[in-house]
Design an enzyme around this catalytic site. Sequence first.
Site, PDB file in Angstrom:
ATOM      1  N   GLY A   1       0.837  -1.203   0.000  1.00 36.09           N
ATOM      2  CA  GLY A   1       0.000   0.000   0.000  1.00 36.09           C
ATOM      3  C   GLY A   1       0.870   1.250   0.000  1.00 36.09           C
ATOM      4  O   GLY A   1       2.106   1.181  -0.039  1.00 36.09           O
ATOM      5  N   ILE A  23      -5.193 -10.543   6.232  1.00 32.72           N
ATOM      6  CA  ILE A  23      -5.307 -10.356   7.685  1.00 32.72           C
ATOM      7  C   ILE A  23      -6.672 -10.759   8.230  1.00 32.72           C
ATOM      8  O   ILE A  23      -6.841 -10.875   9.439  1.00 32.72           O
ATOM      9  CB  ILE A  23      -4.979  -8.902   8.117  1.00 32.72           C
ATOM     10  CG1 ILE A  23      -5.928  -7.902   7.460  1.00 32.72           C
ATOM     11  CG2 ILE A  23      -3.517  -8.569   7.848  1.00 32.72           C
ATOM     12  CD1 ILE A  23      -5.912  -6.531   8.123  1.00 32.72           C
ATOM     13  N   TYR A  48      -8.887  -1.437   4.823  1.00 30.70           N
ATOM     14  CA  TYR A  48      -9.900  -1.081   3.815  1.00 30.70           C
ATOM     15  C   TYR A  48      -9.984   0.441   3.890  1.00 30.70           C
ATOM     16  O   TYR A  48     -10.422   0.992   4.902  1.00 30.70           O
ATOM     17  CB  TYR A  48     -11.228  -1.737   4.184  1.00 30.70           C
ATOM     18  CG  TYR A  48     -12.353  -1.432   3.221  1.00 30.70           C
ATOM     19  CD1 TYR A  48     -12.823  -2.402   2.338  1.00 30.70           C
ATOM     20  CD2 TYR A  48     -12.956  -0.177   3.184  1.00 30.70           C
ATOM     21  CE1 TYR A  48     -13.857  -2.131   1.445  1.00 30.70           C
ATOM     22  CE2 TYR A  48     -13.982   0.110   2.293  1.00 30.70           C
ATOM     23  CZ  TYR A  48     -14.422  -0.873   1.438  1.00 30.70           C
ATOM     24  OH  TYR A  48     -15.441  -0.592   0.552  1.00 30.70           O
ATOM     25  N   THR A  49      -9.523   1.130   2.834  1.00 29.03           N
ATOM     26  CA  THR A  49      -9.345   2.584   2.944  1.00 29.03           C
ATOM     27  C   THR A  49     -10.309   3.403   2.065  1.00 29.03           C
ATOM     28  O   THR A  49     -10.157   4.621   1.979  1.00 29.03           O
ATOM     29  CB  THR A  49      -7.894   2.980   2.579  1.00 29.03           C
ATOM     30  OG1 THR A  49      -7.581   2.424   1.300  1.00 29.03           O
ATOM     31  CG2 THR A  49      -6.907   2.491   3.599  1.00 29.03           C
ATOM     32  N   ASP A  92      -7.680   9.924  11.476  1.00 25.90           N
ATOM     33  CA  ASP A  92      -8.349  11.126  11.995  1.00 25.90           C
ATOM     34  C   ASP A  92      -9.872  10.998  11.908  1.00 25.90           C
ATOM     35  O   ASP A  92     -10.595  11.719  12.599  1.00 25.90           O
ATOM     36  CB  ASP A  92      -7.890  12.363  11.207  1.00 25.90           C
ATOM     37  CG  ASP A  92      -8.077  12.219   9.701  1.00 25.90           C
ATOM     38  OD1 ASP A  92      -7.978  11.084   9.178  1.00 25.90           O
ATOM     39  OD2 ASP A  92      -8.302  13.237   9.017  1.00 25.90           O
ATOM     40  N   TYR A 112     -16.294   3.911   7.666  1.00 27.62           N
ATOM     41  CA  TYR A 112     -14.831   3.743   7.683  1.00 27.62           C
ATOM     42  C   TYR A 112     -14.290   4.093   9.068  1.00 27.62           C
ATOM     43  O   TYR A 112     -13.544   3.314   9.681  1.00 27.62           O
ATOM     44  CB  TYR A 112     -14.201   4.624   6.597  1.00 27.62           C
ATOM     45  CG  TYR A 112     -12.692   4.748   6.694  1.00 27.62           C
ATOM     46  CD1 TYR A 112     -11.860   3.689   6.350  1.00 27.62           C
ATOM     47  CD2 TYR A 112     -12.108   5.945   7.129  1.00 27.62           C
ATOM     48  CE1 TYR A 112     -10.478   3.810   6.453  1.00 27.62           C
ATOM     49  CE2 TYR A 112     -10.732   6.080   7.227  1.00 27.62           C
ATOM     50  CZ  TYR A 112      -9.926   5.008   6.884  1.00 27.62           C
ATOM     51  OH  TYR A 112      -8.558   5.137   6.987  1.00 27.62           O
ATOM     52  N   LYS A 163     -12.503   1.587  11.799  1.00 21.42           N
ATOM     53  CA  LYS A 163     -11.132   1.819  12.291  1.00 21.42           C
ATOM     54  C   LYS A 163     -11.134   1.944  13.820  1.00 21.42           C
ATOM     55  O   LYS A 163     -10.222   1.452  14.488  1.00 21.42           O
ATOM     56  CB  LYS A 163     -10.534   3.079  11.652  1.00 21.42           C
ATOM     57  CG  LYS A 163     -10.268   2.987  10.154  1.00 21.42           C
ATOM     58  CD  LYS A 163      -9.165   2.003   9.786  1.00 21.42           C
ATOM     59  CE  LYS A 163      -7.799   2.483  10.193  1.00 21.42           C
ATOM     60  NZ  LYS A 163      -6.729   1.542   9.754  1.00 21.42           N
TER      61      LYS A 163
END
Length: 298
Positions: free
Chosen positions: A12, A43, A67-68, A108, A131, A135
């Site tokens: 990545g 993972i 997962y972005t 953030d 998201y 996280k």
Amino acid sequence: MRIRALVTGAKGMLGTDLCRALAQAQIECIPTALDSPDYPLDITDTQAVRQMMERTAPTVVIHCAAYTDVDGAEREPDAAFRVNALGTWNLAASCAALDTPLCAISTDFVFDGAQSAPYTEFDPPAPLNQYGKSKLAGENCVRALCPKHWIVRTSWLFGAHGRCFPDTILRAAQTRPQLRVVADQFGTPTYAPDLAAALIRLIRSPLYGTYHLANTGVTTWYEFARRTLETAGVSQTRIEPIRAQDWVSPARRPRNSALRAYALELQGAPLLRPWQEALADYLQARARLHSESPAADG
Ligand SMILES: NC(=O)c1ccc[n+]([C@@H]2O[C@H](COP(=O)([O-])OP(=O)(O)OC[C@H]3O[C@@H](n4cnc5c(N)ncnc54)[C@H](OP(=O)(O)O)[C@@H]3O)[C@@H](O)[C@H]2O)c1
């Protein structure tokens, strides 16, 4: 003790720069990735994570896989939670069982943006989108399961080895005379190689806990875009500032998600340099990469 770092998501944007920085620092690196021929690792596979840890016996794990896709996570929240929550859970459980410290990268977007000052590590998270929720779930797994951890929140990441905001702006400027960019969301851009160097300093430090690591200086997407074109010497494209409410996207984003590296400040540790300096280095690195491989311009 010699460090032997297992990296997840090694292909990545951050993972690529981190593996390079580890090599430069002469730290042994185990670069795992979904499609790695030597160290393939998904993972989300609990057994595979444990087996890879046992096979490679790292002294530390630096967890960059994620997962972005922020808007994608609204459409398929289970996919985001599978990687960001379950995947991080797997790593935390294996690290705890094998007494291996875990450095897990977070975001953030765990904050809701309601406060006007930059967020410190001591401000309560309250994510607005799937998201951010996934996280934060990952962070909570790390805190609950793995006592030896650093949770590192970073923001507005840019680097030469992935799609990122300045790259998107430069590509768009090649074909469009005018771009509309949100001018009322605030954040702290972070250059992946600067973050990689800070992570290496952190894993050498004994003080586990939650850290904010971002380049210094708060800005808006509009100013980030303007500065990108100015520094790159692109003058033919005009940027029009718009309000976030006029930019339609599936995921809600915080009005302010600027990070303050308060833990480093309190410890008297070095902060990351201003984002504008890092941006200039990024643009040089990007130009070098494009001259070596012109196909990257497409
Ligand atoms: N980019 C930002 O602006 C930003 C901001 C704040 C925080 N962060 C955090 O910073 C970290 C690094 O982000 P990045 O921008 O470098 O992300 P990235 O470029 O999207 O890299 C993430 C990597 O994770 C891999 N991955 C996805 N699912 C996986 C799985 N099940 N098993 C193993 N690997 C998997 C991806 O592989 P594929 O590409 O093959 O799917 C990709 O190589 C992440 O924790 C992210 O949440 C990023």
